[in-house]
Design a protein around this motif. Structure first.
Motif, PDB file in Angstrom:
ATOM      1  N   ALA A  21       1.094  -1.568   0.578  1.00 25.80           N
ATOM      2  CA  ALA A  21      -0.274  -0.007  -0.342  1.00 25.80           C
ATOM      3  C   ALA A  21       1.273   1.074   0.009  1.00 25.80           C
ATOM      4  CB  ALA A  21      -1.176   0.182   1.240  1.00 25.80           C
ATOM      5  N   HIS A  25       1.880   0.806  -3.282  1.00 24.35           N
ATOM      6  CA  HIS A  25       0.578   1.602  -4.530  1.00 24.35           C
ATOM      7  C   HIS A  25       0.157   0.263  -5.220  1.00 24.35           C
ATOM      8  CE1 HIS A  25       1.794   5.263  -3.082  1.00 24.35           C
ATOM      9  NE2 HIS A  25       3.371   4.725  -3.154  1.00 24.35           N
ATOM     10  N   ILE A  27      -2.481  -1.507  -3.765  1.00 23.51           N
ATOM     11  CA  ILE A  27      -3.931  -1.630  -3.464  1.00 23.51           C
ATOM     12  C   ILE A  27      -4.016  -0.336  -2.594  1.00 23.51           C
ATOM     13  CG2 ILE A  27      -3.315  -4.279  -2.471  1.00 23.51           C
ATOM     14  CD1 ILE A  27      -2.934  -3.868  -0.248  1.00 23.51           C
ATOM     15  N   THR A  28      -4.939  -0.225  -2.077  1.00 26.29           N
ATOM     16  CA  THR A  28      -5.523   1.214  -1.187  1.00 26.29           C
ATOM     17  C   THR A  28      -4.621   0.795   0.283  1.00 26.29           C
ATOM     18  OG1 THR A  28      -7.184   0.311  -0.346  1.00 26.29           O
ATOM     19  CG2 THR A  28      -6.901   1.286  -2.750  1.00 26.29           C
ATOM     20  N   VAL A  29      -4.896   1.937   0.528  1.00 25.28           N
ATOM     21  CA  VAL A  29      -4.065   2.013   2.074  1.00 25.28           C
ATOM     22  C   VAL A  29      -5.342   1.594   2.992  1.00 25.28           C
ATOM     23  CG1 VAL A  29      -3.749   3.589   4.383  1.00 25.28           C
ATOM     24  CG2 VAL A  29      -2.652   3.853   1.569  1.00 25.28           C
ATOM     25  N   ASP A  30      -6.841   1.894   2.912  1.00 27.72           N
ATOM     26  CA  ASP A  30      -7.893   1.290   3.189  1.00 27.72           C
ATOM     27  C   ASP A  30      -7.971  -0.481   3.714  1.00 27.72           C
ATOM     28  OD1 ASP A  30      -9.157   3.759   3.654  1.00 27.72           O
ATOM     29  OD2 ASP A  30     -10.124   3.520   2.103  1.00 27.72           O
ATOM     30  N   THR A  31      -7.284  -0.654   2.401  1.00 29.71           N
ATOM     31  CA  THR A  31      -6.884  -1.969   2.852  1.00 29.71           C
ATOM     32  C   THR A  31      -6.233  -2.698   3.234  1.00 29.71           C
ATOM     33  OG1 THR A  31      -8.036  -2.189  -0.374  1.00 29.71           O
ATOM     34  CG2 THR A  31      -6.649  -4.389   0.765  1.00 29.71           C
TER      35      THR A  31
END
Length: 60
Positions: A21, A25, A27-31
């Motif tokens: 994340a 970059h 995956i999203t930081v939320d994941t």
């Protein structure tokens, strides 16, 4: 109560996701945050099992 060992083990479990994340970059930081939050109770249970298995059962 969260112990430092639980946080550290959860961080170790979630490190590849956090790396993906924040650095790659991919995956999203939320994941990554959700996976870290899932890793917290897993780490707590695993460390509790280790503590139970290694505790002194015959206090004298």
């Amino acid at each position: 109560m969260l112990r430092g060992s639980v946080l550290l083990l959860a961080l170790v479990f979630a490190f590849p996701t956090i790396w993906a994340a924040l650095v790659d970059h991919t995956i999203t930081v939320d994941t990554a945050v959700v996976r870290f939050l899932v890793a917290l109770p897993v780490a707590a249970v695993l460390l509790a099992l280790v503590r139970m298995a290694t505790r002194d059962r015959d206090p004298r």
